[in-house]
Design a protein around this motif. Structure first.
Motif, PDB file in Angstrom:
ATOM      1  N   GLU A 213      38.103  15.761 107.131  1.00  0.00           N
ATOM      2  CA  GLU A 213      36.800  16.395 107.325  1.00  0.00           C
ATOM      3  C   GLU A 213      35.857  16.113 106.169  1.00  0.00           C
ATOM      4  O   GLU A 213      34.640  16.106 106.329  1.00  0.00           O
ATOM      5  CB  GLU A 213      36.975  17.909 107.500  1.00  0.00           C
ATOM      6  CG  GLU A 213      37.593  18.307 108.837  1.00  0.00           C
ATOM      7  CD  GLU A 213      37.797  19.801 108.948  1.00  0.00           C
ATOM      8  OE1 GLU A 213      37.490  20.513 107.958  1.00  0.00           O
ATOM      9  OE2 GLU A 213      38.269  20.260 110.005  1.00  0.00           O
ATOM     10  N   GLN A 214      36.426  15.858 104.977  1.00  0.00           N
ATOM     11  CA  GLN A 214      35.609  15.582 103.801  1.00  0.00           C
ATOM     12  C   GLN A 214      35.544  14.091 103.473  1.00  0.00           C
ATOM     13  O   GLN A 214      35.080  13.706 102.406  1.00  0.00           O
ATOM     14  CB  GLN A 214      36.146  16.382 102.610  1.00  0.00           C
ATOM     15  CG  GLN A 214      36.047  17.898 102.829  1.00  0.00           C
ATOM     16  CD  GLN A 214      36.424  18.699 101.603  1.00  0.00           C
ATOM     17  OE1 GLN A 214      36.222  18.252 100.479  1.00  0.00           O
ATOM     18  NE2 GLN A 214      36.971  19.892 101.815  1.00  0.00           N
ATOM     19  N   GLY A 215      36.022  13.248 104.405  1.00  0.00           N
ATOM     20  CA  GLY A 215      35.882  11.814 104.234  1.00  0.00           C
ATOM     21  C   GLY A 215      36.989  11.136 103.467  1.00  0.00           C
ATOM     22  O   GLY A 215      36.869   9.956 103.126  1.00  0.00           O
ATOM     23  N   GLU A 216      38.078  11.857 103.162  1.00  0.00           N
ATOM     24  CA  GLU A 216      39.242  11.233 102.533  1.00  0.00           C
ATOM     25  C   GLU A 216      40.154  10.757 103.659  1.00  0.00           C
ATOM     26  O   GLU A 216      40.825  11.554 104.302  1.00  0.00           O
ATOM     27  CB  GLU A 216      39.951  12.218 101.610  1.00  0.00           C
ATOM     28  CG  GLU A 216      39.095  12.646 100.431  1.00  0.00           C
ATOM     29  CD  GLU A 216      39.895  13.478  99.444  1.00  0.00           C
ATOM     30  OE1 GLU A 216      40.795  12.924  98.788  1.00  0.00           O
ATOM     31  OE2 GLU A 216      39.612  14.686  99.334  1.00  0.00           O
ATOM     32  N   TRP A 217      40.151   9.458 103.908  1.00  0.00           N
ATOM     33  CA  TRP A 217      40.686   8.889 105.137  1.00  0.00           C
ATOM     34  C   TRP A 217      42.120   8.393 104.973  1.00  0.00           C
ATOM     35  O   TRP A 217      42.498   7.907 103.907  1.00  0.00           O
ATOM     36  CB  TRP A 217      39.797   7.723 105.559  1.00  0.00           C
ATOM     37  CG  TRP A 217      39.669   7.566 107.037  1.00  0.00           C
ATOM     38  CD1 TRP A 217      40.153   6.534 107.789  1.00  0.00           C
ATOM     39  CD2 TRP A 217      39.028   8.446 107.944  1.00  0.00           C
ATOM     40  NE1 TRP A 217      39.840   6.729 109.120  1.00  0.00           N
ATOM     41  CE2 TRP A 217      39.148   7.909 109.240  1.00  0.00           C
ATOM     42  CE3 TRP A 217      38.357   9.670 107.797  1.00  0.00           C
ATOM     43  CZ2 TRP A 217      38.636   8.523 110.378  1.00  0.00           C
ATOM     44  CZ3 TRP A 217      37.841  10.286 108.927  1.00  0.00           C
ATOM     45  CH2 TRP A 217      37.983   9.713 110.193  1.00  0.00           C
TER      46      TRP A 217
END
Length: 352
Positions: A213-217
């Motif tokens: 959700e915070q862009g840590e993929w």
């Protein structure tokens, strides 16, 4: 372990308009032709006419199982062979950060994702593949790629595949009016019982969700292969027992999908009362799980490719399906998982 697998459907019967023996006629000569001499361009055989598909442009024949990627069902509408089709390798989505952030609805926050407690980070002793009956074996969160540009490429690869298949990104099971309601997803209905996810593993799953959700993929790249179609590769080394992803899609009753043409449905709940059994349908809304391939159990060495396991869990009373690394996965290695269905429940000869 409770059983599950990606549901598939056999090809349409011989009276489907796209199948060779009942190919539409266009002349008197063709009207008397039953296409009994049609052969597959790939294998040269005229056997299995019920699975022999004719191109709507050149009339060349192709077995469903000889095409690459394999077709598990006769397509709806007109169909063109690879030579006549204009479709090629899909164009990648432009690497514009704001576009990707909006596509995946990333939360713009200066706060880092919640981290695991020191106890959860301790090195865990493991003895081999994924055996969930060993109760002390804990699941691991994925380790995000540190390079922001590479992360953007990973996200863009998934966005490209979702756009090409007309699928909306979702990272949670969805309940659509007219399908199964959320109240139907009750893990206690599982006919053989379903393992309950521990508190520690639930925290790990939630951590993975929060990081995304915070862009840590997760370190995964979706690639297009002429033989396999869209498929997923590890973009860095992934440790055994790491959560790869949750299998996501619309939840529906199995009875509503018995004759569905979809080739990616996953068993969610196998109830003693079959009218209450549920499946996950990823054709409208899904995540990267849709593009991870299954293995072919019908060929020698098929299971040697397996490096991911499907596991169903009771998470706070609901059924959830996770894809979990069943061994250490090398960078560049493609991901494959076994369907783990009841014996002889589903055929897998059409899979990779």
């Amino acid at each position: 372990m409770a059983s599950l697998r990606k549901r598939t459907h056999a090809p349409k019967p011989a009276n489907h308009p796209k199948i060779a023996p009942r190919k539409r006629s266009r002349s008197k000569q063709e009207e008397s032709d039953d296409y009994s001499d049609t052969r597959c361009v790939k294998c040269g055989s005229g056997q299995y006419p019920a699975e022999l598909l004719l191109c709507d442009k050149c009339d060349s024949g192709f077995h469903l199982f000889c095409l690459r990627p394999v077709l598990v069902a006769v397509p709806k509408g007109r169909w063109f062979c690879p030579s006549c089709s204009d479709q090629g390798n899909p164009s990648n989505l432009t690497l514009v950060q704001t576009k990707i952030v909006d596509f995946f609805r990333i939360q713009r926050s200066s706060q880092p994702a919640e981290k695991l407690s020191p106890e959860s980070k301790k090195k865990r002793r493991r003895t081999g593949g994924l055996v969930m009956s060993k109760k002390r074996r804990k699941l691991l969160p994925f380790i995000p790629t540190e390079d922001p540009d590479r992360t953007l490429e990973q996200m863009a690869s998934l966005a490209t595949a979702l756009n090409a298949t007309g699928t909306e990104f979702s990272n949670e099971l969805t309940y659509i009016p007219g399908m199964a309601p959320r109240s139907a997803n009750c893990a206690t209905l599982e006919r053989d019982g379903m393992q309950v996810m521990s508190k520690d593993d639930t925290e790990t799953l939630n951590l993975c969700k929060n990081m995304m959700e915070q862009g840590e993929w997760p370190p995964l790249m979706v690639v297009f292969d002429p033989r396999e179609g869209f498929t997923v590769e590890a973009d860095r080394c992934i440790r055994d027992l790491t959560i790869i992803t949750e299998y996501i899609g619309d939840v529906d009753f199995l009875k509503n999908r018995e004759h569905d043409d979809g080739d990616s449905m996953m068993t969610l709940l196998t109830a003693a009362d079959t009218s209450k059994s549920l499946v996950i349908c990823p054709d409208k809304r899904s995540n990267i799980a849709r593009f991870i391939n299954g293995i072919n159990n019908h060929v020698p060495g098929g299971k040697k490719k397996q490096n991911v396991k499907c596991v169903r869990f009771n998470v706070n009373g609901e059924c959830r399906v996770l894809l979990i690394a069943s061994r250490d996965i090398r960078k560049g290695e493609r991901l494959y998982y076994d369907y783990n269905g009841y014996e002889n429940e589903y055929p897998t000869q059409h899979f990779v």
